[in-house]
Motif scaffolding. Structure first.
Motif, PDB file in Angstrom:
ATOM      1  N   ARG A   1       0.845  -1.196   0.000  1.00  0.00           N
ATOM      2  CA  ARG A   1       0.000   0.000   0.000  1.00  0.00           C
ATOM      3  C   ARG A   1       0.879   1.245   0.000  1.00  0.00           C
ATOM      4  NH1 ARG A   1      -1.706   3.537   3.586  1.00  0.00           N
ATOM      5  NH2 ARG A   1      -0.984   2.362   5.379  1.00  0.00           N
ATOM      6  N   ALA A   2       1.930   1.220   0.814  1.00  0.00           N
ATOM      7  CA  ALA A   2       2.854   2.361   0.853  1.00  0.00           C
ATOM      8  C   ALA A   2       3.583   2.506  -0.487  1.00  0.00           C
ATOM      9  CB  ALA A   2       3.851   2.171   1.978  1.00  0.00           C
ATOM     10  N   ARG A   3       3.966   1.397  -1.089  1.00  0.00           N
ATOM     11  CA  ARG A   3       4.645   1.437  -2.389  1.00  0.00           C
ATOM     12  C   ARG A   3       3.742   2.026  -3.463  1.00  0.00           C
ATOM     13  NH1 ARG A   3       4.694  -1.396  -6.987  1.00  0.00           N
ATOM     14  NH2 ARG A   3       3.211  -2.898  -6.199  1.00  0.00           N
ATOM     15  N   LEU A   4       2.460   1.692  -3.403  1.00  0.00           N
ATOM     16  CA  LEU A   4       1.507   2.219  -4.378  1.00  0.00           C
ATOM     17  C   LEU A   4       1.155   3.676  -4.095  1.00  0.00           C
ATOM     18  CD1 LEU A   4      -0.906  -0.827  -4.677  1.00  0.00           C
ATOM     19  CD2 LEU A   4       0.805  -0.091  -6.332  1.00  0.00           C
ATOM     20  N   GLY A   5       1.459   4.163  -2.913  1.00  0.00           N
ATOM     21  CA  GLY A   5       1.162   5.546  -2.563  1.00  0.00           C
ATOM     22  C   GLY A   5      -0.311   5.770  -2.268  1.00  0.00           C
ATOM     23  N   LEU A   6      -0.969   4.745  -1.769  1.00  0.00           N
ATOM     24  CA  LEU A   6      -2.394   4.841  -1.469  1.00  0.00           C
ATOM     25  C   LEU A   6      -2.616   5.015   0.031  1.00  0.00           C
ATOM     26  CD1 LEU A   6      -3.735   1.900  -3.679  1.00  0.00           C
ATOM     27  CD2 LEU A   6      -3.737   4.321  -4.243  1.00  0.00           C
TER      28      LEU A   6
END
Length: 156
Positions: free
Chosen positions: A97-102
């Motif tokens: 989720r952090a990698r996707l920036g969500l």
């Protein structure tokens, strides 16, 4: 008499060296042939090991049965790879989720669940239902642009 004894000893040593020279030559040839054969066998073993490694990568290992628990119930087979299961983990969800920036809210909208559910899944307080796991794993496999594109139309 000592000169005769010395001469006899020298002659015996010379004849012995002459006889041994022929024997040692034969042993050297045999030793050289054996060393060459050992080197060829080592090359053959190395080639066979490389071939085994390539074949091992092509043929998947049979799946091992894991005991059924709440987290094991959420295991599903990934995109067409037989014998391998992916298990949901809270840490993986959080990092992806952090990698996707969500945000948790955006992730919840994508999955069709509440943001509280996402928070509980990430904190390890709960695990998603087995019916949600395939969609969750599909979402985790998305790239950042595609995930943001899916969120954008749903934004108010």
């Amino acid at each position: 008499m000592t000169t005769f004894a010395d001469s006899l000893k020298k002659e015996i040593a010379r004849v012995a060296r002459k006889e041994l020279r022929d024997e040692i030559g034969a042993l050297r040839k045999t030793s050289l042939a054996q060393r060459a054969e050992v080197a060829a066998l080592k090359k053959q073993v190395k080639a066979l090991q490389a071939q085994m490694n390539r074949l091992g990568k092509l043929k998947p290992e049979p799946a091992r049965e894991a005991p059924r628990t709440a987290s094991a119930a959420s295991a599903v087979a990934p995109r067409g790879k037989p014998g391998r299961k992916v298990v949901f983990t809270a840490e993986r969800l959080k990092t992806q989720r952090a990698r996707l920036g969500l945000t948790q809210e955006q992730m919840a909208r994508l999955l069709g669940v509440s943001s509280l559910s996402i928070w509980k899944w990430e904190s390890g307080g709960a695990a998603p239902r087995a019916s949600r796991v395939p969609k969750l794993l599909e979402l985790l496999a998305l790239g950042k642009r595609e995930a943001l594109a899916r969120v954008a139309p749903e934004a108010p």
